[in-house]
Design an enzyme around this catalytic site. Structure first.
Site, mmCIF file in Angstrom:
data_model
loop_
_atom_site.group_PDB
_atom_site.id
_atom_site.type_symbol
_atom_site.label_atom_id
_atom_site.label_comp_id
_atom_site.label_asym_id
_atom_site.label_seq_id
_atom_site.Cartn_x
_atom_site.Cartn_y
_atom_site.Cartn_z
ATOM 1 N N SER A 18 0.808 -1.224 0.000
ATOM 2 C CA SER A 18 0.000 0.000 0.000
ATOM 3 C C SER A 18 0.838 1.269 0.000
ATOM 4 O O SER A 18 0.362 2.325 -0.391
ATOM 5 C CB SER A 18 -0.949 0.022 1.207
ATOM 6 O OG SER A 18 -0.239 0.259 2.402
ATOM 7 N N LYS A 34 0.659 4.340 7.277
ATOM 8 C CA LYS A 34 -0.093 5.138 6.307
ATOM 9 C C LYS A 34 0.236 6.627 6.443
ATOM 10 O O LYS A 34 0.802 7.064 7.450
ATOM 11 C CB LYS A 34 -1.601 4.955 6.512
ATOM 12 C CG LYS A 34 -2.145 3.576 6.210
ATOM 13 C CD LYS A 34 -2.140 3.264 4.731
ATOM 14 C CE LYS A 34 -2.794 1.919 4.448
ATOM 15 N NZ LYS A 34 -2.024 0.795 4.981
#
Length: 232
Positions: A149, A185
């Site tokens: 990701s 993230k």
């Protein structure tokens, strides 16, 4: 109760008792009864128990049938190139973030404490997988990315240097815990929600509402290596 079974088995091999181990690592002897009833020790205690028994934490937790310890890293030549990765065959897919990770830092090295999701959040465990010399002297510990990701900046199985702190600015890459699950993230805070954004457009943004039931905690800020910065 696989932890207790493995603990008891290793105690028999080492000719010791669980309550003796508990006492030796600074816990009450009654703690051994809790282990027998299904309680799993926290990360710091697990590390001490594994050290006492000279076996791997993965073995005690039932994630491998091999009690031998393997902390092997790939060569430091790879580390110097900025592409240092962990030997993924030696570990299982878990992540870790310590409450006070500064205890894992020495003068030159920081501990590699497991894997962190670079995908969807995964459950965290406090596990020590060896050490690495960081590029950033302020880094408190390191984690191993699992997933794509954060590609192309952070690659799957690549080490992530982390500075222990509890706040992030908008858009900073951090290690974030959501209801006990940990992910890496880009962090954004809005009036009514948080957004945990991947770099890879093939992955979805994680939306976390701001409510009394929300348990979101910032564990640290990712310090990108020079090679990772060039990929941004």
């Amino acid at each position: 109760m696989i932890f207790w079974e493995r603990l008891y088995e290793m105690c028999m091999k080492r000719s010791c008792k669980p309550n003796t181990i508990a006492k030796s690592i600074g816990l009450s002897t009654a703690t051994a009864t809790k282990w027998k009833n299904g309680t799993i020790p926290n990360g710091e205690a697990l590390i001490k128990i594994a050290d006492y028994l000279d076996c791997s934490i993965d073995y005690l937790l039932g994630r491998t049938d091999n009690p031998e310890i393997n902390h092997s890293l790939n060569t430091y030549d790879e580390r110097k190139k900025g592409t240092y990765t962990y030997n993924t065959e030696a570990v299982s897919p878990v992540s870790m973030v310590a409450e006070e990770p500064s205890v894992y830092k020495t003068n030159k090295e920081i501990s590699i404490l497991g894997k962190v999701a670079a995908g969807v959040p995964i459950l965290s465990y406090e596990i020590d997988y060896g050490t690495v010399i960081p590029e950033n002297s302020s880094a408190s510990y390191a984690l191993i990315a699992q997933g794509d990701s954060m590609y192309p900046v952070i690659l799957d199985t690549e080490a992530i240097e982390v500075i222990s702190q509890k706040t992030l600015e908008q858009g900073e890459i951090g290690i974030i815990s959501v209801d006990g699950n940990v992910t890496c993230k880009k962090f954004y805070s809005f009036p009514d929600h948080y957004e945990l954004r991947p770099i890879n457009p093939d992955f979805e943004i994680i939306y976390v509402p701001k409510s009394s039931s929300t348990n979101l905690q910032i564990r640290g800020k990712v310090s990108l290596t020079e090679v990772q910065k060039k990929r941004f």
